[in-house]
Structure formats: structure tokens, C-alpha cells
Design a protein around this motif. Structure first.
Motif, PDB file in Angstrom:
ATOM      1  N   GLY A 278       6.702  -3.422  -4.667  1.00 55.98           N
ATOM      2  CA  GLY A 278       7.256  -3.710  -3.346  1.00 55.98           C
ATOM      3  C   GLY A 278       6.380  -3.349  -2.183  1.00 55.98           C
ATOM      4  N   ALA A 279       5.172  -2.814  -2.435  1.00 48.81           N
ATOM      5  CA  ALA A 279       4.309  -2.393  -1.329  1.00 48.81           C
ATOM      6  C   ALA A 279       3.663  -3.575  -0.615  1.00 48.81           C
ATOM      7  CB  ALA A 279       3.225  -1.447  -1.837  1.00 48.81           C
ATOM      8  N   LEU A 280       3.444  -4.704  -1.329  1.00 46.63           N
ATOM      9  CA  LEU A 280       2.747  -5.855  -0.758  1.00 46.63           C
ATOM     10  C   LEU A 280       3.466  -7.132  -1.141  1.00 46.63           C
ATOM     11  CD1 LEU A 280      -0.913  -4.923  -1.796  1.00 46.63           C
ATOM     12  CD2 LEU A 280       0.038  -4.699   0.508  1.00 46.63           C
ATOM     13  N   GLU A 281       3.381  -8.137  -0.280  1.00 47.16           N
ATOM     14  CA  GLU A 281       3.802  -9.477  -0.668  1.00 47.16           C
ATOM     15  C   GLU A 281       2.804 -10.031  -1.675  1.00 47.16           C
ATOM     16  OE1 GLU A 281       4.399 -12.116   2.569  1.00 47.16           O
ATOM     17  OE2 GLU A 281       5.677 -10.735   3.691  1.00 47.16           O
ATOM     18  N   ASN A 282       3.282 -10.860  -2.574  1.00 47.75           N
ATOM     19  CA  ASN A 282       2.433 -11.372  -3.635  1.00 47.75           C
ATOM     20  C   ASN A 282       1.802 -12.705  -3.224  1.00 47.75           C
ATOM     21  OD1 ASN A 282       1.148 -11.869  -6.027  1.00 47.75           O
ATOM     22  ND2 ASN A 282       3.003 -12.174  -7.235  1.00 47.75           N
ATOM     23  N   ARG A 283       0.535 -12.659  -2.890  1.00 44.56           N
ATOM     24  CA  ARG A 283      -0.232 -13.870  -2.606  1.00 44.56           C
ATOM     25  C   ARG A 283      -1.700 -13.592  -2.931  1.00 44.56           C
ATOM     26  NH1 ARG A 283       1.454 -11.980   2.562  1.00 44.56           N
ATOM     27  NH2 ARG A 283      -0.276 -11.265   3.862  1.00 44.56           N
ATOM     28  N   HIS A 284      -2.537 -14.622  -2.804  1.00 48.08           N
ATOM     29  CA  HIS A 284      -3.927 -14.519  -3.260  1.00 48.08           C
ATOM     30  C   HIS A 284      -4.677 -13.387  -2.565  1.00 48.08           C
ATOM     31  CE1 HIS A 284      -8.215 -15.718  -3.660  1.00 48.08           C
ATOM     32  NE2 HIS A 284      -7.821 -16.104  -4.870  1.00 48.08           N
ATOM     33  N   GLY A 285      -4.549 -13.304  -1.258  1.00 48.57           N
ATOM     34  CA  GLY A 285      -5.284 -12.287  -0.506  1.00 48.57           C
ATOM     35  C   GLY A 285      -4.851 -10.873  -0.846  1.00 48.57           C
ATOM     36  N   THR A 286      -3.549 -10.654  -0.980  1.00 51.67           N
ATOM     37  CA  THR A 286      -3.079  -9.310  -1.290  1.00 51.67           C
ATOM     38  C   THR A 286      -3.405  -8.922  -2.734  1.00 51.67           C
ATOM     39  OG1 THR A 286      -0.884 -10.254  -1.762  1.00 51.67           O
ATOM     40  CG2 THR A 286      -1.239  -9.301   0.418  1.00 51.67           C
ATOM     41  N   LEU A 287      -3.430  -9.902  -3.643  1.00 51.44           N
ATOM     42  CA  LEU A 287      -3.852  -9.620  -5.011  1.00 51.44           C
ATOM     43  C   LEU A 287      -5.287  -9.098  -5.038  1.00 51.44           C
ATOM     44  CD1 LEU A 287      -2.472 -12.479  -7.308  1.00 51.44           C
ATOM     45  CD2 LEU A 287      -2.471 -10.039  -7.844  1.00 51.44           C
ATOM     46  N   ALA A 288      -6.174  -9.801  -4.342  1.00 51.46           N
ATOM     47  CA  ALA A 288      -7.574  -9.372  -4.294  1.00 51.46           C
ATOM     48  C   ALA A 288      -7.701  -8.022  -3.599  1.00 51.46           C
ATOM     49  CB  ALA A 288      -8.414 -10.432  -3.578  1.00 51.46           C
ATOM     50  N   GLY A 289      -6.947  -7.835  -2.523  1.00 53.42           N
ATOM     51  CA  GLY A 289      -6.998  -6.567  -1.801  1.00 53.42           C
ATOM     52  C   GLY A 289      -6.499  -5.410  -2.640  1.00 53.42           C
ATOM     53  N   TRP A 290      -5.455  -5.650  -3.428  1.00 54.88           N
ATOM     54  CA  TRP A 290      -4.918  -4.593  -4.278  1.00 54.88           C
ATOM     55  C   TRP A 290      -5.924  -4.200  -5.353  1.00 54.88           C
ATOM     56  CZ3 TRP A 290      -1.710  -0.785  -4.713  1.00 54.88           C
ATOM     57  CH2 TRP A 290      -1.355  -0.288  -5.976  1.00 54.88           C
ATOM     58  N   ILE A 291      -6.559  -5.191  -5.972  1.00 53.46           N
ATOM     59  CA  ILE A 291      -7.552  -4.887  -7.011  1.00 53.46           C
ATOM     60  C   ILE A 291      -8.717  -4.109  -6.408  1.00 53.46           C
ATOM     61  CG2 ILE A 291      -9.152  -5.894  -8.687  1.00 53.46           C
ATOM     62  CD1 ILE A 291      -7.234  -8.333  -8.776  1.00 53.46           C
ATOM     63  N   ALA A 292      -9.132  -4.498  -5.207  1.00 50.42           N
ATOM     64  CA  ALA A 292     -10.283  -3.855  -4.576  1.00 50.42           C
ATOM     65  C   ALA A 292      -9.968  -2.458  -4.073  1.00 50.42           C
ATOM     66  CB  ALA A 292     -10.783  -4.728  -3.418  1.00 50.42           C
ATOM     67  N   GLY A 293      -8.782  -2.260  -3.510  1.00 54.39           N
ATOM     68  CA  GLY A 293      -8.512  -0.980  -2.845  1.00 54.39           C
ATOM     69  C   GLY A 293      -7.139  -0.424  -3.122  1.00 54.39           C
ATOM     70  N   ALA A 294      -6.768  -0.339  -4.391  1.00 50.29           N
ATOM     71  CA  ALA A 294      -5.434   0.141  -4.735  1.00 50.29           C
ATOM     72  C   ALA A 294      -5.192   1.563  -4.232  1.00 50.29           C
ATOM     73  CB  ALA A 294      -5.235   0.091  -6.249  1.00 50.29           C
ATOM     74  N   GLN A 295      -6.221   2.398  -4.237  1.00 53.34           N
ATOM     75  CA  GLN A 295      -6.048   3.777  -3.792  1.00 53.34           C
ATOM     76  C   GLN A 295      -5.979   3.894  -2.279  1.00 53.34           C
ATOM     77  OE1 GLN A 295      -5.307   6.391  -5.693  1.00 53.34           O
ATOM     78  NE2 GLN A 295      -5.282   4.929  -7.400  1.00 53.34           N
ATOM     79  N   ASP A 296      -6.510   2.926  -1.567  1.00 48.18           N
ATOM     80  CA  ASP A 296      -6.361   2.919  -0.104  1.00 48.18           C
ATOM     81  C   ASP A 296      -4.971   2.439   0.290  1.00 48.18           C
ATOM     82  OD1 ASP A 296      -9.020   3.746   0.377  1.00 48.18           O
ATOM     83  OD2 ASP A 296      -9.728   1.699   0.058  1.00 48.18           O
ATOM     84  N   ILE A 297      -4.438   1.498  -0.464  1.00 47.26           N
ATOM     85  CA  ILE A 297      -3.122   0.933  -0.156  1.00 47.26           C
ATOM     86  C   ILE A 297      -2.000   1.865  -0.601  1.00 47.26           C
ATOM     87  CG2 ILE A 297      -1.555  -0.998  -0.637  1.00 47.26           C
ATOM     88  CD1 ILE A 297      -4.100  -2.740  -0.983  1.00 47.26           C
ATOM     89  N   LYS A 298      -2.153   2.471  -1.765  1.00 48.58           N
ATOM     90  CA  LYS A 298      -1.092   3.303  -2.349  1.00 48.58           C
ATOM     91  C   LYS A 298      -1.737   4.522  -3.016  1.00 48.58           C
ATOM     92  CE  LYS A 298       3.172   2.536  -5.005  1.00 48.58           C
ATOM     93  NZ  LYS A 298       3.962   1.531  -5.731  1.00 48.58           N
TER      94      LYS A 298
END
Length: 326
Positions: A278-298
């Protein structure tokens, strides 16, 4: 408070009674009983408050004869003891009746759904559908059918709360708790962990999607099926990078060699409403962002950040492949 200040506040107060995460907008019988009890307490508390304020005004402003009567032993016994005891006893009996109705089963064979709380995400399994019916951070439900949640925890104490459908239920390591409910209308509802479980407790949410029975069965069939082959060269590259980066050690993807259990099952991740519980909406940009910076986001979650380990084109390719898993 000035009259002009009250008017803007009314829409906000009324808006709190509806929505995708409130017990005051029930989607089923169980939540309806809880909402009814809530309104009874609100209404009764308001009535008693007004009664007490009225008696206080009389005690201050009424004629001396009436004030002397209000100070008599009879008045004190009736108003200070008999009335509260009778009111609280009636409320207790009603509350016990509501509580009993919330736990009584209505069907002999409900749809069983296992929900396992983990720091900081939810594993969701459908044991009645056979092996492979696994998802994460999202519960799909058929409208009109009774559901039994079997909840547990893999680490610390969590608490599952889906307010539009039922009350809170604790998730305790080594124990399976059960909760039954039936959704009466379709919609996407938001749930939340309601027991502090660590650094990212507030970002441990999930979505419950109530669907028509035929739509739910089609979704369940897709969950059991192996994932389709990559639909484009970029998706094929993303699948290859996924394996080379070791993502399959933690994540499962049905129909592939990757069967990790440490992280969420990604077999149909592209069809989910959110990422990272539930931290991010699921779309292409957020998927890439989550993979790249999961520790920055959460910060503090178990997902490592791949921003430095993978090139930008590889990150986008992995996101393309995962987005296509629907």
C-alpha cells in the motif's frame, strides 16, 4: 463557535462516515452490526451529555425549591445510581448480543483465505483452490459468499483490520485466529495493520477487492496458472535480469524456477492495485523506483535497493516484465 465556522466543518464530518477505510460505511452484515453499535454509542452518549448539562443548568438557575428537590436522597439514588446501572446493563446485554452475532458462522463451508502477517507485508493464500493460489498485499473476495480468514504471523504480533467488513483481529506467532464475514456489494476496500509491529507499521496496508463470483473465479484461475512468456524483447531482458540479480531467491514466480518464499509472490504482481503493502500505486514508474530504492521509500523493510547494482535500462526492463504479469 461562529455559525460560519460550522458550515465548512460539516462536509468533513460527513465525509468521514463513508469511504474505503471506515467502519461507518459497512459493506456487509458484520460491519453493519458494528456500525449500528457505534451509532448507538454516539447517540446515547450525546443524549446523556445533553441530559447532564440540562440538569447542571437547572441546579444553577432553577428556583430554590426545585434545587432542593434535586439534592434529595431519592433524586440522587434514582439519577446517580439507578439510571446509570439500568443504562449500562441494557448496553452490556445489547453489546454481548452483537458480539455473539459477529462470531457465529452462517455457512458450513465458507471460502477459506489464509493471511500471514510479515514485517511489513501480507502473504495471502487460498488453500481451497489448490497449490499455487498465492498473492500478496491484496485479498480478492466474491460478493455474497461467506469468507473465513485464517490469520497468523511469521514474526511479531500484527493485527488485521478491514473496517468496512469487520473489526480488528490479532495475528499472533504460532497461533491461527479466525474471522468470518460476507461482503454485500462490490468495491475496493483498504485494510491496515492495527498493531504496532515495527518501523514501517504505518505503511503496512492492503487492498480487499470484492468482485462478482464469475470475475473472482476467473481471477483465481489466473493466480494458479503459470505466468505467460515475455511479451516483448524488453520484457524478455527484464526476466533475464531478474534471474541474474538473484531476485528469485526471495520471490516466487509461478511457471519458472524461482520459488523463493522470503518476499511477496510476484506471479501476478502487475494486476495488483499497490506496491510495497500500500505504500505506492502500482504502475511502471513506481515499480522501477521501488526496485531501485526500496530502502529510501520504505526504510527497514527486507527488500534491498538495486539502484547501484543495476543499470537504469535494466531496472526499466525488469519493471516492464513485472508489469506484464497480470
Amino acid at each position: 463557535m461562529r455559525r460560519g465556522a460550522v458550515a465548512p466543518a460539516l462536509p468533513l464530518a460527513l465525509a468521514a462516515c463513508t469511504g474505503v477505510q471506515t467502519p461507518l460505511d459497512p459493506y456487509g452484515e458484520q460491519a453493519g452490526r458494528i456500525a449500528g453499535l457505534t451509532w448507538l454509542l454516539f447517540g446515547g452518549g450525546t443524549a446523556i451529555f445533553l441530559l447532564v448539562m440540562g440538569l447542571l443548568a437547572l441546579a444553577i438557575l432553577a428556583p430554590a425549591r426545585l434545587r432542593r428537590g434535586m439534592g434529595s436522597h431519592r433524586f440522587v439514588l434514582l439519577g446517580g445510581i439507578a439510571f446509570p446501572v439500568a443504562t449500562l446493563a441494557a448496553l452490556l446485554v445489547h453489546t454481548l448480543g452483537v458480539s455473539r452475532a459477529l462470531v457465529l458462522p452462517a455457512e458450513a463451508a465458507p471460502l477459506r483465505i489464509e493471511v500471514i502477517g510479515r514485517q511489513y507485508w501480507w502473504e495471502v493464500r487460498y488453500p481451497d483452490a489448490g497449490e499455487g493460489a498465492v498473492t500478496a498485499n491484496e485479498i480478492r473476495l466474491p460478493v455474497g459468499r461467506e469468507v473465513e480468514l485464517l490469520v497468523s504471523s511469521a514474526d511479531v504480533i500484527h493485527s488485521l483490520w478491514l473496517p468496512n467488513l469487520h473489526g480488528k483481529i490479532d495475528m499472533i506467532p504460532g497461533r491461527v485466529n479466525r474471522q468470518r464475514f460476507r461482503a454485500g456489494r462490490t468495491g475496493a476496500l483498504r485494510g491496515q495493520c492495527a498493531e504496532f509491529c515495527g518501523l514501517q507499521h504505518s505503511f503496512m496496508a492492503f487492498w480487499a477487492v470484492v468482485q462478482e463470483p464469475a470475475e473472482f473465479e476467473a481471477w483465481l484461475a489466473r493466480q494458479r496458472a503459470p505466468v505467460p512468456p515475455p511479451a516483448s524483447p524488453e520484457a524478455a531482458r527484464g526476466m533475464r535480469v531478474f534471474g541474474e540479480a538473484g531476485c528469485g531467491a526471495c520471490h516466487a514466480v509461478r511457471g519458472t524456477e524461482w520459488q523463493g518464499r522470503l518476499g511477496p509472490d510476484l506471479s501476478r504482481v502487475g494486476s495488483r492495485l499497490s506496491l510495497a503493502a500500500g505504500a505506492l500505486e502500482n504502475r511502471h514508474g513506481t515499480l522501477a523506483g521501488w526496485i531501485a530504492g526500496a530502502q529510501d521509500i520504505k526504510p527497514g523493510n527486507s527488500m534491498p535497493a538495486y539502484g547501484r547494482a543495476l543499470e537504469g535500462a535494466d531496472l526499466l526492463a525488469v519493471a516492464t516484465w513485472l508489469e506484464g504479469l497480470r
